[in-house]
Design a protein around this motif. Structure first.
Motif, short mmCIF file in Angstrom:
data_model
loop_
_atom_site.label_atom_id
_atom_site.label_comp_id
_atom_site.label_asym_id
_atom_site.label_seq_id
_atom_site.Cartn_x
_atom_site.Cartn_y
_atom_site.Cartn_z
N ASP A 54 0.82 -1.22 0.00
CA ASP A 54 0.00 0.00 0.00
C ASP A 54 0.85 1.27 0.00
N MET A 55 2.15 1.10 0.12
CA MET A 55 3.02 2.28 0.22
C MET A 55 3.30 2.86 -1.16
N SER A 56 3.57 4.16 -1.17
CA SER A 56 3.95 4.81 -2.41
C SER A 56 5.01 5.86 -2.12
N PHE A 57 6.23 5.60 -2.58
CA PHE A 57 7.31 6.60 -2.46
C PHE A 57 8.43 6.16 -3.39
N SER A 58 9.29 7.09 -3.75
CA SER A 58 10.46 6.70 -4.55
C SER A 58 11.70 7.36 -3.98
#
Ligand code: NI
Length: 211
Positions: A54-58
């Motif tokens: 469910d995570m979203s980052f770069s």
């Protein structure tokens, strides 16, 4: 039923209070924060990290390659936030992590081990590369912009804060727990600062799906 003599009732209350305060201490202790504000921050309630899926980052790793939560799926993961200028807790924890990896032997190869910087200003990929190399070849260093870090820290429910020092430098307060996920990205447990190896290594084995 005869009422308990006053003395025994009091002793009972003291025992209850002792148990309650011990429970509270354990509850707060599981999410330790490293740095000058540690005592203050330790009072904050902890939240469970999101599932990695469910995570979203770069971010970028210490070799400059783009990375994100998708790189933590398919294998169990051990994630720790800190910074290369950390005087004490981070190097100690990374040394502990290196010892656990040695204990796990070849099983450690089934584990992602990621050290995420809370100090993007100073922790370039080059600085991270030099730092992680001092500990264990399996530790990956991730860094990024302040916005990238804010997103990642939020997903892992990690807190960090810049703290000015008298000599006009700064240090960082940050959550000091090591966070464990299974191969599906589900949060499994944390390992606290200075948790003994006899407890830490079995926790990692559980995250690896072993009994
Ligand atoms: Ni630290």
């Amino acid at each position: 039923m005869t009422p308990l003599p006053r003395m025994f009732r009091r002793a009972g209350l003291f025992a209850l209070a002792a148990v309650l305060s011990l429970t509270a201490a354990i509850g707060l202790g599981w999410w330790q924060v490293d740095g000058p504000g540690a005592e203050r921050a330790a009072g904050k309630a902890a939240a469970i990290p999101s599932p990695i899926g469910d995570m979203s980052f770069s971010m970028v790793d210490h070799e400059g390659a783009p990375v994100g939560p998708e790189d933590l799926l398919g294998r169990s993961s051990m994630v720790f936030f800190g910074f290369t200028f950390c005087p004490d807790v981070c190097p100690t924890t990374l040394a502990d992590i290196s010892g656990w990896l040695d204990d796990l032997g070849s099983d450690a190869e089934r584990l992602n081990v990621v050290f995420i910087s809370v100090d993007p200003e100073r922790d370039t990929p080059e600085a991270m590369a030099e730092y992680v190399a001092a500990f264990h070849p399996q530790i990956r260093g991730w860094t990024g912009s302040p916005e990238d870090l804010a997103q990642a820290a939020d997903a892992f429910r990690v807190t960090y804060k810049k703290v000015s020092l008298d000599d006009d430098g700064y240090t960082m307060d940050h959550t000091a727990s090591v966070i464990l996920f299974d191969a599906t990205g589900k949060f499994r447990s944390t390992i606290d600062y200075h948790e003994p190896r006899e407890i830490a290594v079995p926790k990692i084995r559980l995250a690896l799906g072993e009994r």
